[in-house]
Motif scaffolding. Structure first.
Motif, PDB file in Angstrom:
ATOM      1  N   ASN A   1      51.587   2.812 -41.386  1.00 21.12           N
ATOM      2  CA  ASN A   1      50.223   3.194 -41.055  1.00 21.12           C
ATOM      3  C   ASN A   1      49.248   2.350 -41.874  1.00 21.12           C
ATOM      4  O   ASN A   1      49.633   1.419 -42.587  1.00 21.12           O
ATOM      5  CB  ASN A   1      50.014   4.707 -41.225  1.00 21.12           C
ATOM      6  N   GLN A   2      47.984   2.669 -41.757  1.00 20.17           N
ATOM      7  CA  GLN A   2      46.953   1.831 -42.374  1.00 20.17           C
ATOM      8  C   GLN A   2      47.050   1.816 -43.891  1.00 20.17           C
ATOM      9  O   GLN A   2      46.462   0.962 -44.547  1.00 20.17           O
ATOM     10  CB  GLN A   2      45.563   2.292 -41.920  1.00 20.17           C
ATOM     11  N   PHE A   3      47.802   2.761 -44.471  1.00 20.15           N
ATOM     12  CA  PHE A   3      47.963   2.771 -45.920  1.00 20.15           C
ATOM     13  C   PHE A   3      49.348   2.267 -46.339  1.00 20.15           C
ATOM     14  O   PHE A   3      49.760   2.457 -47.484  1.00 20.15           O
ATOM     15  CB  PHE A   3      47.741   4.182 -46.472  1.00 20.15           C
TER      16      PHE A   3
ATOM     17  N   SER B   1      47.638  12.082 -31.089  1.00 26.27           N
ATOM     18  CA  SER B   1      47.312  12.727 -32.356  1.00 26.27           C
ATOM     19  C   SER B   1      45.925  13.361 -32.273  1.00 26.27           C
ATOM     20  O   SER B   1      45.281  13.603 -33.268  1.00 26.27           O
ATOM     21  CB  SER B   1      47.396  11.722 -33.496  1.00 26.27           C
ATOM     22  N   GLY B   2      45.477  13.609 -31.056  1.00 29.10           N
ATOM     23  CA  GLY B   2      44.172  14.234 -30.893  1.00 29.10           C
ATOM     24  C   GLY B   2      43.112  13.156 -30.786  1.00 29.10           C
ATOM     25  O   GLY B   2      43.313  12.024 -31.199  1.00 29.10           O
TER      26      GLY B   2
ATOM     27  N   ASN C   1      40.049  13.498 -32.032  1.00 29.43           N
ATOM     28  CA  ASN C   1      38.970  13.767 -32.967  1.00 29.43           C
ATOM     29  C   ASN C   1      39.459  13.483 -34.379  1.00 29.43           C
ATOM     30  O   ASN C   1      39.631  14.374 -35.193  1.00 29.43           O
ATOM     31  CB  ASN C   1      38.525  15.216 -32.829  1.00 29.43           C
ATOM     32  N   LEU C   2      39.729  12.201 -34.636  1.00 26.21           N
ATOM     33  CA  LEU C   2      40.320  11.824 -35.913  1.00 26.21           C
ATOM     34  C   LEU C   2      39.241  11.404 -36.894  1.00 26.21           C
ATOM     35  O   LEU C   2      38.327  10.658 -36.538  1.00 26.21           O
ATOM     36  CB  LEU C   2      41.286  10.657 -35.704  1.00 26.21           C
ATOM     37  N   ARG C   3      39.389  11.894 -38.112  1.00 27.37           N
ATOM     38  CA  ARG C   3      38.499  11.469 -39.180  1.00 27.37           C
ATOM     39  C   ARG C   3      39.357  11.277 -40.416  1.00 27.37           C
ATOM     40  O   ARG C   3      40.322  12.005 -40.627  1.00 27.37           O
ATOM     41  CB  ARG C   3      37.431  12.519 -39.452  1.00 27.37           C
ATOM     42  N   VAL C   4      38.994  10.306 -41.236  1.00 24.87           N
ATOM     43  CA  VAL C   4      39.793  10.027 -42.427  1.00 24.87           C
ATOM     44  C   VAL C   4      39.141  10.674 -43.639  1.00 24.87           C
ATOM     45  O   VAL C   4      37.960  10.444 -43.902  1.00 24.87           O
ATOM     46  CB  VAL C   4      39.962   8.508 -42.656  1.00 24.87           C
ATOM     47  N   GLY C   5      39.917  11.477 -44.347  1.00 24.98           N
ATOM     48  CA  GLY C   5      39.466  12.017 -45.630  1.00 24.98           C
ATOM     49  C   GLY C   5      38.679  13.298 -45.510  1.00 24.98           C
ATOM     50  O   GLY C   5      38.890  14.225 -46.283  1.00 24.98           O
ATOM     51  N   SER C   6      37.766  13.373 -44.514  1.00 31.18           N
ATOM     52  CA  SER C   6      36.890  14.535 -44.461  1.00 31.18           C
ATOM     53  C   SER C   6      36.421  14.762 -43.036  1.00 31.18           C
ATOM     54  O   SER C   6      36.288  13.816 -42.241  1.00 31.18           O
ATOM     55  CB  SER C   6      35.676  14.309 -45.369  1.00 31.18           C
ATOM     56  N   THR C   7      36.139  16.013 -42.707  1.00 32.86           N
ATOM     57  CA  THR C   7      35.589  16.312 -41.380  1.00 32.86           C
ATOM     58  C   THR C   7      34.187  15.744 -41.224  1.00 32.86           C
ATOM     59  O   THR C   7      33.655  15.696 -40.124  1.00 32.86           O
ATOM     60  CB  THR C   7      35.546  17.839 -41.137  1.00 32.86           C
ATOM     61  N   ASP C   8      33.560  15.318 -42.348  1.00 30.89           N
ATOM     62  CA  ASP C   8      32.227  14.710 -42.262  1.00 30.89           C
ATOM     63  C   ASP C   8      32.290  13.201 -42.027  1.00 30.89           C
ATOM     64  O   ASP C   8      31.263  12.569 -41.793  1.00 30.89           O
ATOM     65  CB  ASP C   8      31.438  14.972 -43.558  1.00 30.89           C
TER      66      ASP C   8
ATOM     67  N   HIS D   1      43.005   5.348 -32.958  1.00 31.09           N
ATOM     68  CA  HIS D   1      44.220   4.570 -33.184  1.00 31.09           C
ATOM     69  C   HIS D   1      44.323   3.515 -32.105  1.00 31.09           C
ATOM     70  O   HIS D   1      44.698   3.839 -30.975  1.00 31.09           O
ATOM     71  CB  HIS D   1      45.454   5.467 -33.054  1.00 31.09           C
TER      72      HIS D   1
ATOM     73  N   VAL E   1      42.249  16.461 -40.122  1.00 29.23           N
ATOM     74  CA  VAL E   1      41.768  15.348 -40.938  1.00 29.23           C
ATOM     75  C   VAL E   1      42.970  14.481 -41.279  1.00 29.23           C
ATOM     76  O   VAL E   1      44.052  14.999 -41.560  1.00 29.23           O
ATOM     77  CB  VAL E   1      41.081  15.856 -42.236  1.00 29.23           C
ATOM     78  N   ILE E   2      42.771  13.152 -41.226  1.00 30.44           N
ATOM     79  CA  ILE E   2      43.807  12.222 -41.669  1.00 30.44           C
ATOM     80  C   ILE E   2      43.571  11.992 -43.162  1.00 30.44           C
ATOM     81  O   ILE E   2      42.441  11.679 -43.558  1.00 30.44           O
ATOM     82  CB  ILE E   2      43.677  10.875 -40.935  1.00 30.44           C
TER      83      ILE E   2
ATOM     84  N   ARG F   1      44.001  12.451 -49.903  1.00 32.55           N
ATOM     85  CA  ARG F   1      42.976  13.500 -49.966  1.00 32.55           C
ATOM     86  C   ARG F   1      42.477  13.905 -48.585  1.00 32.55           C
ATOM     87  O   ARG F   1      42.378  13.083 -47.677  1.00 32.55           O
ATOM     88  CB  ARG F   1      41.777  13.024 -50.787  1.00 32.55           C
TER      89      ARG F   1
ATOM     90  N   ARG G   1      39.444  16.859 -46.759  1.00 31.62           N
ATOM     91  CA  ARG G   1      38.402  17.863 -46.969  1.00 31.62           C
ATOM     92  C   ARG G   1      37.939  18.381 -45.620  1.00 31.62           C
ATOM     93  O   ARG G   1      37.614  17.611 -44.712  1.00 31.62           O
ATOM     94  CB  ARG G   1      37.219  17.254 -47.714  1.00 31.62           C
TER      95      ARG G   1
END
Lengths: 456, 565
Positions: A144-146, A205-206, A208-215, A221, B78-79, B85, B87
């Protein structure tokens, strides 16, 4: 029960492996004919017989076209398909570890669907020899990207050479679509020799993907081609020879921002705005990367969830005709847009008039063959708009309207079916013979002086 | 690849993520770490699930799978970033679970190990919860190689990991071009079997080289080389286990041909199946092969020695069934033709004569208690499913002839569950046959029509309700309430959709409620879903006994019990 089946089905589908579907004798329900097709299946390299291969015979080239015979080779590699009715068949052979082979007039080929094998009633056919090549293998690791192994990434394989026409067969020994295992590893096998583009993508994987936070901003992908590009034009082909294993075809996935592309269509003349059709399609690659464009009544448009790429943004519609039921001339628009890392707003695309092609159709003796029609088949163009075929009048004169800029090939035929195409045709434009009967139309240009001669 | 790099990422299993808008002021933040190494995991999907405020009941078919397949509604996804991490912002007050789905393995917040129950997090008064650590385990892998008698790889053959307690709920993969396989499974015990029979079922035996004129096939083979599940070796795997070397060598056995003759029959389902005589002893499909009865003669090739049954059920045409709900429009006067005959294959080809015989109809009364019965029009959209007790392979149905009578198509002799769909606003009260209560059990059809079946609906169902103690709080497991028949004879034969069973997820306020047919039940609250019916025997000792009376609501408060892993 159903869900268990579903899980099981997924497991098998995910492996892209179709369980053997042949039968030792004729399929049930087959109308019994008198023709027998028999033969022997051998290894292409050393000529040794390949036992228990599956043989399928079908009519037509659409996927799954009716299967009219199947057989399983015996331990000596010999097979017999009996009770066939007279006709033309495509024939495919599959054996574990080998690439699928198709009957060809020169023996066998890995290019589907091969050649038609014609059989007549009570005809005693010579036994066929079908040579199978060991399947090639492509293996690799997807992260993956990481850099973390990506389990369950979908692999997509497309052949860039020797691809041939559509295959009517389900027979497929290896895997052309596959998911990575829990280590992120994949193995595609049973591949026909050739050049392949390998791509990986996380699916399902849906949206509505966001990385780290819903904000965080929304991301998607994209499909990533080996060795690590989302642009099919930059993909590096992997060459596979018979029986060869190509390892290390590793792909790192990435997440890309999803952006918005919006603006207005400048509607010229009396074009019917509610009928406009728009598309946003990657400049390179196939239509898989197309994004839906929604339209508003006020000529506004917006495409959402657009991954960065170069696109053709196109629109087409028709002017209003003289009566409510009559459609006027086609109008079109196309601009190239590059989406990078921000939304594109306030784009304007202006509708332009379409082109016409005027010509004459004549047979060898100069008579107008009015039973024919002339179609311009798109070879490459940006606006995927329909246009009617040209029908010659009593003098042989015809006009093809509603053409948008691009390259076309002329087809002369008596109907929509490929089989009725007349290939004994010479086409000249302003005295110059057209290679492959192809011609080009530029924006705003109308072509005249096309002369088509049909040899009967 | 070293096992610690084997990472699990939520994918197709998280397919149906719905995401209702969040409106609260709270937040939940933390990190996903490897359960074993405690190293952070980047790029993994974390899902936030709200424990619903109201209790919910699930049909058995959904219940078994809903905790592994991730189709439950979620409050967002959330990914994780490069440091693992995540949130979730704008979280409304309530109770939440955090999930990561992987290959058939679900990791949840609060688990002490991969088989522990997940725990909830409470958000109240818009508070923020930070520093949550979500441990994720790798699903175990069973891997090996399948070779034939001369040591060559067997390509594309199905390998199944079979849980001994539920042989039909296996996970299967196919071998690759090296004969190798690797199947991800939840932690637990498994038999591993190579199933060439799945190809035989498509009338295409996995043939071996014949010896002279003797046909040979590869039979189903359990690790380490057993031909029967009784001699199979159990393999036990825990999270993070990578078990390799599960190598299986297939040995050909002699195979014979069954040829049959029958009176030619026309049907949309003209198949005759060859099934193992003891399907309980192995995974399905127990059908080895199938043949067509339309021409009056059939051949089944490649059958290894053994005891089998030839089974066929040729039903009249019926509307296409989806989700088990398609009602019949009319009752076909056509017979259902059937056969169920033993056949033994020992050391030679077998010839059989198949006598197709008409089946028998189930008819009876329908009554509606407590109000005006629905019209026949309202009943027309409701299916009556006649479910065979021995398997789920045949589609048999009935219909309402009037608001007071029903009839089925003909069915072969055997044991059946009558599963009538209740019309809107009505509940099943009881089914009797010959005066005997069969609401929770099967009826016997012998060689005669059966006209003594009575189906009773009520609009005032018996209900059970109550509160689970202690009240839900951060760090506790979400409670499940199971209400099951106190009659042990109804545990062994549950059928697909048992009437006397309620599987309930209690609301976040601890309340639960379910309508049930009147009768005596056990009710128990547990910290995780039960194994149905495997846990019934043990939990009946901890359960409360309740008698639900017609039209009455019975209250029963419960204390949470620890369910088996």
């Amino acid at each position: 029960m159903n869900r268990r089946l579903l899980l099981f089905t997924c497991a098998v589908l995910a492996l892209g492996w179709a369980p053997p579907a042949g039968a030792p004798t004729n399929q049930r329900g087959t109308p019994a004919g008198t023709v027998v097709v028999s033969g022997r299946i051998v290894d292409r390299v050393d000529g040794t017989p390949i036992p228990f291969a599956r043989v399928e015979m079908r009519v037509g080239t659409s996927l799954g076209a009716s299967q009219l015979g199947s057989a399983r080779a015996d331990e000596r590699g010999e097979f017999r398909v009996e009770r066939l009715t007279a006709g033309g068949y495509y024939l495919a052979v599959a054996a574990p570890g080998y690439a699928v082979a198709y009957f060809s007039s020169k023996g066998s080929t890995s290019v589907p669907p091969g050649d038609v094998l014609n059989v007549a009633d009570n005809q005693q056919l010579m036994p066929l020899e079908i040579r199978l090549a060991r399947g090639g293998v492509i293996t690799g690791h997807v992260t993956n990207q990481f850099g973390v192994p990506a389990a369950g990434a979908f692999l997509n394989l497309r052949q860039t050479t020797g691809r041939g026409g559509p295959s009517p067969f389900y027979l497929q020994q290896g895997a052309t679509s596959f998911v990575t295992d829990s280590n992120g590893d994949y193995r595609l096998y049973g591949l026909a020799e050739g050049e392949y583009l390998v791509a990986a993508q996380m699916l399902g994987s849906g949206d509505n993907l966001r990385v780290g936070s819903t904000d965080a901003p929304r991301v998607g992908h994209p499909r990533v081609f080996y060795p690590g590009t989302t642009d099919q034009a930059e993909a590096r082909p992997v060459v596979v020879r018979p029986g060869e294993e190509r390892s290390g075809v590793d792909i790192q996935l990435r997440l890309v921002p999803l952006l918005s592309v919006s603006g207005t269509v400048a509607v010229a003349g009396n074009a019917n705005r509610s009928e406009l059709q728009m598309s946003l399609r990657p400049v390179t690659g196939d239509s898989d990367g197309s994004v839906f464009v929604s339209r508003r009544n006020d000529n506004g448009f917006e495409a959402r969830d657009v991954p960065p790429n170069r696109y053709w943004l196109t629109a087409f519609g028709h002017e209003q005709g003289r009566s409510p039921t009559e459609r006027g001339a086609l109008v079109w628009a196309a601009i190239e847009v590059t989406v990078t890392d921000r939304d594109l707003r306030d784009l304007t695309i202006a509708l332009q008039p379409s082109s016409t092609l005027e010509g004459m159709l004549a047979d060898e003796s100069g008579n107008p063959p009015t039973q024919f029609s002339v179609t311009a088949l798109p070879v490459s163009r940006n606006v995927d708009a329909p246009h009617p075929p040209g029908r010659p009048d009593a003098s042989g004169k015809f006009v093809i309207r509603d053409l948008t800029p691009g390259r076309y090939r002329l087809r002369v035929g008596t109907g929509p079916n490929w089989n009725t195409e007349i290939t004994e045709v010479e086409a000249t434009l302003a005295g110059q013979t057209l290679t492959n009967r192809e011609f080009e139309i530029a924006a705003g240009a109308n072509l005249t002086g096309l002369m088509i001669r049909v040899r009967k | 690849m070293p096992p610690h790099l084997r990472l699990v990422i939520a994918i197709a299993l998280a397919l149906f993520v719905q995401e209702p808008a969040q409106t609260g002021a709270g937040s939940i933040a933390g990190r996903v770490v490897d359960g074993r190494t405690a190293l952070p995991i980047g790029g993994i999907a974390v899902q936030l699930h709200e424990v619903p405020k109201e209790s919910r009941a699930f049909p058995l078919s959904d219940y078994r799978f809903m905790f592994v397949n991730g189709t439950r509604p979620t409050r967002g996804q959330v990914i994780t970033d490069g440091d693992g991490r995540f949130r979730f912002g704008a979280v409304a007050d309530g109770f939440y679970e955090l999930h990561v789905y992987a290959f058939h393995t679900l990791s949840q917040f609060g688990q002490a190990d991969a088989t522990d129950a997940g725990r909830v997090i409470e958000i109240s008064a818009g508070k923020s919860v930070t520093g949550v650590s979500l441990r994720v385990w790798h699903s175990p892998v069973l891997g090996g190689r399948v070779i034939d008698e001369s040591g060559r790889p067997v390509i594309g053959v199905e390998v199944a990991a079979i849980p001994p307690t539920a042989v039909d709920q296996f996970l299967a993969v196919a071998t690759d071009d090296r004969g190798m396989f690797a199947v991800n499974v939840p932690p637990g015990d498994y038999y591993v079997a190579v199933r060439p029979e799945t190809t035989i079922a498509r009338s295409d035996a996995l043939l071996a080289a014949p010896i002279g004129r003797q046909q040979m096939v590869y039979p189903i083979t359990f690790f380490p080389g057993a031909l029967s599940i009784d001699q199979a070796v159990r393999i036990s795997v825990a999270a993070d286990d990578l078990r390799t070397g599960i190598d299986i060598r297939l040995k050909p056995v002699k195979a014979y041909r069954i040829t049959g003759r029958n009176a030619a029959a026309q049907s949309n389902r003209p198949w005759i199946n060859l099934v193992r005589d003891d399907p309980a002893k192995g995974p399905k499909p127990s059908t080895l092969t199938q043949a067509d009865l339309r021409t009056g003669q059939f051949t089944m090739n490649g059958v290894p020695p053994g005891s089998y049954r030839l089974r066929a059920v040729l039903t009249p045409d019926m509307p296409f069934m989806t989700h088990g709900t398609a009602p019949l429009r009319t009752l076909s006067p056509e017979p259902t033709l059937w056969v169920d005959a033993p056949v033994t294959v020992s050391d030679r080809d077998v010839e059989v004569r198949v006598d197709l015989r008409p089946g028998f109809r189930i008819t009876g009364k329908v009554s509606f208690e407590g109000g005006t019965p629905p019209t026949l029009e309202q009943l027309a959209s409701r299916a009556i499913v006649i479910q065979r007790a021995i398997d789920n392979d045949v589609d048999l149905r009935g219909l309402y002839l009037s608001p007071s009578a029903f009839a089925s198509i003909q069915v072969p002799p055997g044991r059946y569950f009558i599963r009538p769909a209740a019309p809107q606003g009505w509940y099943l009260k009881a089914i009797t046959a010959g005066g005997r209560d069969v609401t929770g059990s099967a009826i016997e059809i012998e060689f005669a029509d059966r006209s003594d079946v009575e189906i009773t609906f009520t609009n005032r169902p018996a209900k059970i309700r109550g509160t689970v103690q202690p009240a839900l709080a951060t760090g506790m497991s979400r409670p499940f309430v199971t209400v099951f028949s106190a009659d042990r004879s109804e545990w062994t034969d549950l059928g697909q959709s048992p009437a006397r069973l309620a599987l309930i997820q209690a609301g976040s306020d601890g309340t639960y409620e379910a309508p049930l047919p009147p009768g005596t039940y056990f009710v128990v609250a547990t910290d995780r879903p039960l194994k149905v019916p495997g846990d019934f025997s043990r939990l009946s000792l901890l359960a409360e006994t309740v008698v639900l009376a017609d039209g009455a609501t019975t209250s029963q408060n419960l204390k949470i019990q620890k369910a088996a892993k």
